[in-house]
Design a protein around this motif. Sequence first.
Motif, mmCIF file in Angstrom:
data_model
loop_
_atom_site.group_PDB
_atom_site.id
_atom_site.type_symbol
_atom_site.label_atom_id
_atom_site.label_comp_id
_atom_site.label_asym_id
_atom_site.label_seq_id
_atom_site.Cartn_x
_atom_site.Cartn_y
_atom_site.Cartn_z
ATOM 1 N N THR A 88 40.679 33.421 37.764
ATOM 2 C CA THR A 88 40.027 33.407 39.078
ATOM 3 C C THR A 88 38.826 34.337 39.187
ATOM 4 O O THR A 88 38.088 34.245 40.163
ATOM 5 N N GLU A 89 38.638 35.209 38.195
ATOM 6 C CA GLU A 89 37.501 36.123 38.251
ATOM 7 C C GLU A 89 36.635 36.012 36.995
ATOM 8 O O GLU A 89 35.535 35.469 37.047
ATOM 9 N N SER A 90 37.135 36.509 35.885
ATOM 10 C CA SER A 90 36.345 36.590 34.646
ATOM 11 C C SER A 90 35.846 35.235 34.166
ATOM 12 O O SER A 90 34.711 35.119 33.704
ATOM 13 N N CYS A 91 36.678 34.221 34.247
ATOM 14 C CA CYS A 91 36.351 32.889 33.721
ATOM 15 C C CYS A 91 36.468 31.820 34.803
ATOM 16 O O CYS A 91 36.845 30.674 34.536
ATOM 17 N N ARG A 92 36.121 32.190 36.002
ATOM 18 C CA ARG A 92 36.284 31.298 37.154
ATOM 19 C C ARG A 92 35.569 29.957 36.965
ATOM 20 O O ARG A 92 36.174 28.899 37.112
ATOM 21 N N SER A 93 34.301 29.980 36.623
ATOM 22 C CA SER A 93 33.555 28.718 36.510
ATOM 23 C C SER A 93 34.046 27.889 35.320
ATOM 24 O O SER A 93 34.159 26.665 35.424
ATOM 25 N N GLN A 94 34.358 28.541 34.225
ATOM 26 C CA GLN A 94 34.864 27.820 33.055
ATOM 27 C C GLN A 94 36.228 27.191 33.344
ATOM 28 O O GLN A 94 36.508 26.082 32.890
ATOM 29 N N THR A 95 37.063 27.899 34.110
ATOM 30 C CA THR A 95 38.363 27.358 34.489
ATOM 31 C C THR A 95 38.178 26.115 35.346
ATOM 32 O O THR A 95 38.808 25.073 35.115
#
Length: 151
Positions: A88-95
């Motif tokens: 939800t933070e570090s890889c939000r867009s990739q998730t």
Amino acid sequence: MFRTKAIAPLLLPLLAALSAPTYAGPYADDLSKCLVSSTTEADKAQLIKWMFSAISLNKDVAQFVEMPDEVRSEVNRDTAGIYMRLLTESCRSQTHEAYKYEGEAAVHSAFELLGQVASQGMFADPAVAAGLEGLTDHFDEEKLGAVLQGE
């Protein structure tokens, strides 16, 4: 003469292959890269604790491990914090992109890779490596050497 200790380094890739990701599209790849690059050494150590905590519940090894429920719950809570931070933070867009274009399997695959990366640290520990090499003490060097030599 063939030496079974030469086989020991081959055990680690074998162990890693047992949990190889089953799906890796371009969005899962991007998510995997983000997860690995966003995970600290402390995060990886926590993932190792969580994997051990879960594996220790297996009926074949549970007899060797005593872990109080409150400790297992703490390990789960701390690991969930890492997962939530990564997703939800570090890889939000990739998730979001991986889930949108490749579905739940992409997210699962990315975390399998992260688990492999964390496991490498566990197996790189000298005590663990020595424990793995103990297996080869019980190999029949002559018999295995004949097979490997094509005899």
